[in-house]
Design a protein around this motif. Sequence first.
Motif, PDB file in Angstrom:
ATOM      1  N   ALA A 109       2.778   5.864  -3.235  1.00 18.47           N
ATOM      2  CA  ALA A 109       3.889   6.639  -3.808  1.00 18.47           C
ATOM      3  C   ALA A 109       3.732   6.780  -5.320  1.00 18.47           C
ATOM      4  O   ALA A 109       3.960   7.852  -5.885  1.00 18.47           O
ATOM      5  N   ILE A 110       3.316   5.694  -5.982  1.00 19.38           N
ATOM      6  CA  ILE A 110       3.093   5.727  -7.433  1.00 19.38           C
ATOM      7  C   ILE A 110       1.945   6.691  -7.754  1.00 19.38           C
ATOM      8  O   ILE A 110       2.056   7.518  -8.663  1.00 19.38           O
ATOM      9  N   ALA A 111       0.857   6.580  -7.005  1.00 18.43           N
ATOM     10  CA  ALA A 111      -0.296   7.453  -7.230  1.00 18.43           C
ATOM     11  C   ALA A 111       0.067   8.920  -7.008  1.00 18.43           C
ATOM     12  O   ALA A 111      -0.349   9.799  -7.768  1.00 18.43           O
ATOM     13  N   LYS A 112       0.871   9.188  -5.995  1.00 19.32           N
ATOM     14  CA  LYS A 112       1.282  10.553  -5.708  1.00 19.32           C
ATOM     15  C   LYS A 112       2.132  11.115  -6.842  1.00 19.32           C
ATOM     16  O   LYS A 112       1.978  12.260  -7.245  1.00 19.32           O
ATOM     17  N   ARG A 113       3.039  10.306  -7.360  1.00 21.89           N
ATOM     18  CA  ARG A 113       3.939  10.768  -8.417  1.00 21.89           C
ATOM     19  C   ARG A 113       3.218  10.942  -9.754  1.00 21.89           C
ATOM     20  O   ARG A 113       3.455  11.888 -10.481  1.00 21.89           O
ATOM     21  N   LEU A 114       2.322  10.022 -10.089  1.00 27.69           N
ATOM     22  CA  LEU A 114       1.692  10.032 -11.415  1.00 27.69           C
ATOM     23  C   LEU A 114       0.364  10.768 -11.472  1.00 27.69           C
ATOM     24  O   LEU A 114      -0.118  11.089 -12.546  1.00 27.69           O
ATOM     25  N   GLY A 115      -0.242  11.009 -10.362  1.00 25.84           N
ATOM     26  CA  GLY A 115      -1.544  11.673 -10.352  1.00 25.84           C
ATOM     27  C   GLY A 115      -2.321  11.268  -9.146  1.00 25.84           C
ATOM     28  O   GLY A 115      -1.754  10.834  -8.152  1.00 25.84           O
ATOM     29  N   PRO A 166       0.809  -1.227   0.000  1.00 30.11           N
ATOM     30  CA  PRO A 166       0.000   0.000   0.000  1.00 30.11           C
ATOM     31  C   PRO A 166       0.842   1.278   0.000  1.00 30.11           C
ATOM     32  O   PRO A 166       0.447   2.283  -0.595  1.00 30.11           O
ATOM     33  N   ILE A 167       1.999   1.228   0.618  1.00 28.16           N
ATOM     34  CA  ILE A 167       2.872   2.404   0.656  1.00 28.16           C
ATOM     35  C   ILE A 167       3.454   2.666  -0.731  1.00 28.16           C
ATOM     36  O   ILE A 167       3.531   3.808  -1.191  1.00 28.16           O
ATOM     37  N   PHE A 168       3.847   1.595  -1.434  1.00 26.34           N
ATOM     38  CA  PHE A 168       4.382   1.724  -2.792  1.00 26.34           C
ATOM     39  C   PHE A 168       3.295   2.244  -3.735  1.00 26.34           C
ATOM     40  O   PHE A 168       3.544   3.150  -4.531  1.00 26.34           O
ATOM     41  N   GLU A 169       2.098   1.675  -3.635  1.00 27.32           N
ATOM     42  CA  GLU A 169       0.991   2.121  -4.490  1.00 27.32           C
ATOM     43  C   GLU A 169       0.667   3.595  -4.245  1.00 27.32           C
ATOM     44  O   GLU A 169       0.389   4.344  -5.184  1.00 27.32           O
TER      45      GLU A 169
END
Length: 142
Positions: free
Chosen positions: A134-140, A129-132
Motif C-alpha cells: 500500500a505504501i509503495a502504491k501510494r508513494l511510487g 506485506p500488504i501494508f508495504e
Amino acid sequence: PTNPLFLQVAVKNSLDIFYFNVPFDLSAVLVEGAAMTRDQFTAIWQRVGDAGQSNTVVNANGMDAETVKRYLAFDNVNYVAQRQVDGALLLYMSATTSNNCVVTAEITVPGGGGQIKVGTRTETATLTPIFEAAIAKRLGSR
C-alpha cells in the motif's frame, strides 16, 4: 491475507446464487483519525523489536517529507513524530485497521530525494506485506 485483499460476496436471487470476489486496498479498512501518541507508538515499536521489523525500499521520485506525510494521510496512515539523522528525515507513522490491528512504520526520506526506506513493525505480521504494498502504491513503485 492475500494481496490484493478480496471481499467475498454472494448474491442470491430467483435464478441462482452467484459468488464472486471484490478486490480492495488496505486503506479501505484503515480507520480515519486513529492517530497514536508517541508513547503508544513507542510501546508497540519496542514490543515488536528489531527481529519483527521488515524493511523495503520505495522509489518515490524525489518526494520530500511533507509530501510523503500528505500522500500517506490520504490512506489513513497517520503522522506520529519525526527526527533528523545524517541529512535524512525519519518519519514515524502509524495505521490502525477496523479490527484494531496496529501497523507502525519508520520512513526514511533522504535529504536530496531518491529512494525512501520503509521499516515496518506490527504485532500482526500478516499485515506487513500488504501494508508495504500500500505504501509503495501510494508513494511510487519499488
